[in-house]
Write a protein that holds these residues in place. Structure first.
Motif: not given
Length: 592
Positions: A10-18, A24-28, A143-152, A182-184
Motif C-alpha cells: 500500500q502507498p503511504a497512509r494518511l498518518t503513518a510515517p513508517e 509529488p505526482r505530475r498531473r496526468r 490520489a496523492r496520499r492513499l491510493v496509487r490507482s487514478r480509477a480508485a 474538508v479534504p484540504v
C-alpha cells in the motif's frame, strides 16, 4: 515499527510515517478528464433550472435565502458595506448575517457572476462548484496520499462528492454542500511528514477560517470526526500515534492561533453583535434518521422511491443516509478484508459512531420508535453541539464510504485480488442504483414588473421601505427576499426568512422578525381565504406598524379584487392602484 504483510503493498497512509510519502505526482490527462466528469455531472444535476429559469429547486424557500445571501455578499463587495450585517432586510432592525448561513466564502468570490448574471445564476454556479469541487478535492487527496490507482481515486471522489446526501443538501443548503475544504484540512492535519510544521499550521488556520465563512456546521462535524478518527487510529497503531502526536499538536496549535486571530471579530459579532440570538428556533432533536434509511434509496437517485424516502427522513433535504442496499454491505466486506490496516479500522469506527449519532436520542426502525437510547443523548446538552441537526451526522459516513471503496478498488487494481471482474461488478451494483438524477424543481411566481422594472422607485424615497404583501416574518417563502435578491437588493424591506432574536430584550431564537399585528391580520386573510373584521382599532394599528417598518408603499403580486388580502388592505388603508404585475398601496401620506 514493522509493517504488516497486508500493508506492504500500500502507498503511504494518511498518518503513518513508517513508509516514505510518495513523490509529488505530475498531473496526468486522466486528472483533467476526472475533474471534467465531475463538473459535467454537477451541471447535469442542476440542468432543470438552467433550462427553465422560471423554476427553483424543490426547497424553494431555502434557495431564495441563499440567493439573497449571494446578492448581499456581492453588494458588500461592490458597495464597501459591512458583510456581517445588513439593513436591507428586517427593517428597521436588520439581520446579523454572521449568525445566519451567509456563505460569504462563496458569495464574495462569486461577486462577478452575481453582478453580471444575477443571483439565480450565482446560486447555480455555487451548487455546481460545491458538488464538483468536493469530489475533486477528495480525488486529489486520495490520489496523492492513499491510493496509487487514478480509477480508485476517481470512484472515491465520486462517492464523496455525489452521494445521495450531498445531492439532497445541494438542492437547498449551500453551507452543507460546500465541503471542498474538508479534504484540504484533513490533509494538513494528518500530513505524514514531520517537517514544515509552521507552514502547515498557518495553512491549516487559513483553511479553517475560510471554512467558517462557508459553513460552521460542516466544520463542527469535521472537528468531531477528525478527533474520533485520530483516537481510533491511535488505538490501532500506538507506535505511529506516539511519533505523530507532537507534530500534529504543534500544527493544531499554530492553526488555532492563526484562525483565532482571523475569526475573533466575526465570531464576536455572531454571538454578541447586533441581532445575535441564543439557541435555535426549532427542536433540532426532531430531525433524526430512521435506521432503515441507511439501506434505502434516496429520492434523487435512479432507484429512488419518493414516497418511501419521505417516510424515512425528516424532509427531502435531509436524506443523508440513503446508501442503498448494496453499498453498506460492500463497505462491510471491505472492512473485513482490509481489517489489518489501522486506517480501515479507524474509518470503520468513525463511520459507525456518526451513523449511530444520526439516529437521534432514541432509535427509530422503519418509522417505529423503539425507545432504545441513541448516543446522541450524550451530546444533546453540550453547548453548540445541541444546535446540530442529528440527521446531518450521517454526512460523515459519506467520505468514510468513499475512502473505503477507493482503498478496495486500489487493492484490486494492483493485483491483490486476481478475480477483479467480480469486484468491479460489486462496485457497479453498489453505485449504479445511487446514480443521482437532476435536482427536482418547482415553479415560482415571477417578480412583479413594477418591482423588477424599477417602477416602485416613484413611490419609495430614500430611507423608506417597500413592503411585499403579505409581509412574511417567519420560516416561509419570503417575497421580500426573493424580490430583493432578483433586483440586487435595490430596496429595503421588513420581515424575511432568517434567524434572529425574539425581541431586543429576549435573545431566544425565532424565525424572522417578531410578528406585528398587521402582518398577522394579513396572514389570517391569506390562510383562511376570508376578510377578517376591520375597524378603527385595526386601522390605527396598521398605521403604527407601517411607521415601524418605515413603509412608503406596499405591493401585492398578481392581485385581483376578489383576493381576501387585497380586500383587507383596502379596508385598512383605502383602495390601492393597479401597477404592472400587481397592485400597489401608496402609504406615504399615512406614515409621514
Amino acid at each position: 515499527m514493522a509493517v504488516g504483510r497486508a500493508e506492504t503493498d500500500q502507498p503511504a497512509r494518511l498518518t503513518a510515517p513508517e513508509q516514505p510519502a510518495p513523490a509529488p505526482r505530475r498531473r496526468r490527462p486522466v486528472d483533467a478528464l476526472v475533474v471534467a466528469g465531475y463538473l459535467a455531472l454537477a451541471v447535469l444535476l442542476t440542468s432543470d433550472q438552467w433550462r427553465r429559469p422560471e423554476r427553483l429547486f424543490h426547497q424553494a424557500g431555502d434557495q431564495i435565502l441563499f440567493e439573497w445571501m449571494l446578492a448581499r455578499a456581492a453588494r458588500a463587495v461592490t458597495g464597501g458595506e459591512n458583510p456581517l450585517h445588513s439593513a436591507a432586510l428586517n427593517a428597521p432592525d436588520g439581520v446579523n448575517l454572521m449568525a445566519n448561513t451567509s456563505v460569504l466564502g462563496l458569495g464574495v468570490p462569486l461577486t462577478p457572476v452575481t453582478v453580471a448574471f444575477g443571483s439565480q445564476a450565482a446560486f447555480l454556479v455555487a451548487v455546481t462548484i460545491s458538488l464538483a469541487g468536493t469530489a475533486t478535492a477528495w480525488y486529489a487527496l486520495l490520489a496523492r496520499r492513499l491510493v496509487r490507482s487514478r480509477a480508485a481515486a476517481a470512484v472515491g471522489g465520486l462517492v464523496c462528492g455525489f452521494a445521495p446526501g450531498m445531492v439532497a443538501q445541494a438542492g437547498a443548503h449551500l453551507h452543507m454542500a460546500a465541503q471542498f475544504l474538508v479534504p484540504v484540512i484533513l490533509a494538513l492535519v494528518f500530513r505524514p511528514a514531520t517537517d514544515r510544521v509552521r507552514r502547515d499550521g498557518v495553512l491549516l488556520g487559513l483553511a479553517v477560517a475560510y471554512q467558517v465563512f462557508l459553513g460552521e456546521e460542516v466544520l463542527v462535524f469535521l472537528a468531531l470526526a477528525a478527533g474520533v478518527f485520530a483516537g481510533a487510529y491511535a488505538l490501532a497503531d500506538r507506535a505511529a500515534a506516539r511519533r505523530l502526536a507532537p507534530v500534529v499538536a504543534r500544527r493544531l496549535g499554530v492553526g488555532a492561533l492563526v484562525a483565532g486571530v482571523l475569526l475573533a471579530y466575526p465570531l464576536w459579532f455572531q454571538f454578541a453583535g447586533p441581532g445575535h440570538y441564543r439557541g435555535m428556533p426549532f427542536h433540532t432533536g426532531g430531525y433524526r434518521l430512521d435506521l432503515v434509511s441507511f439501506v434505502a434509496s434516496a429520492r434523487q437517485t435512479v432507484a429512488g422511491d419518493a414516497h418511501r424516502a419521505g417516510l424515512l427522513s425528516p424532509n427531502p433535504t435531509e436524506q443523508n443516509s440513503f446508501f442503498g442496499p448494496f453499498l453498506p454491505l460492500l463497505a462491510l466486506l471491505v472492512v473485513v478484508w482490509l481489517w489489518r490496516r489501522p486506517l480501515v479500522r479507524a474509518l470503520a469506527a468513525c463511520g459507525l459512531l456518526f451513523a449511530a449519532l444520526s439516529l437521534g436520542a432514541s432509535v427509530v426502525v422503519n418509522r417505529d420508535d423503539t425507545g432504545l437510547p441513541g448516543p446522541y443523548r450524550l451530546l444533546a446538552g453540550v453547548p453548540l453541539l445541541d444546535l446540530v441537526v442529528p440527521a446531518r451526522f450521517a454526512l460523515v459516513c459519506v467520505p468514510v464510504l468513499g475512502v473505503l471503496l477507493a482503498l478496495a478498488v486500489d487493492r484490486v487494481r494492483h493485483g491483490a485480488v486476481r478475480a477483479w471482474a467480480p469486484w468491479a461488478g460489486a462496485v457497479a451494483a453498489a453505485l449504479l442504483p445511487l446514480a443521482p438524477t437532476p435536482i427536482r424543481t418547482v415553479p415560482v411566481a415571477p417578480v412583479p414588473a413594477v418591482v423588477s422594472g424599477g417602477g416602485w422607485q416613484a413611490y419609495v424615497p430614500q430611507g423608506r421601505t417597500l413592503v411585499p404583501v403579505p409581509p412574511v416574518t417567519g420560516a416561509a417563502v419570503s417575497p421580500a427576499m426573493f424580490w430583493s435578491a432578483r433586483t440586487a437588493l435595490a430596496f429595503d424591506a421588513p420581515g424575511g426568512y432568517f434567524i434572529g432574536p425574539r425581541s431586543a430584550d429576549d435573545p431566544a431564537a425565532r424565525w424572522g422578525a417578531p410578528d406585528r399585528p398587521t402582518s398577522l391580520l394579513l396572514r389570517r386573510a391569506a390562510e383562511s381565504g376570508q376578510v377578517p373584521p376591520v375597524g378603527d382599532a385595526e386601522r390605527r394599528q396598521a398605521v403604527a406598524d407601517l411607521r415601524h417598518w418605515r413603509a412608503a408603499a406596499l405591493v401585492q403580486a398578481d392581485s385581483t379584487p376578489a383576493d381576501p388580502v387585497r380586500a383587507t388592505l383596502d379596508a385598512l388603508l383605502g383602495p390601492g392602484r393597479d401597477v404592472p404585475g400587481g397592485h400597489l398601496w401608496d402609504v406615504r401620506a399615512l406614515t409621514g
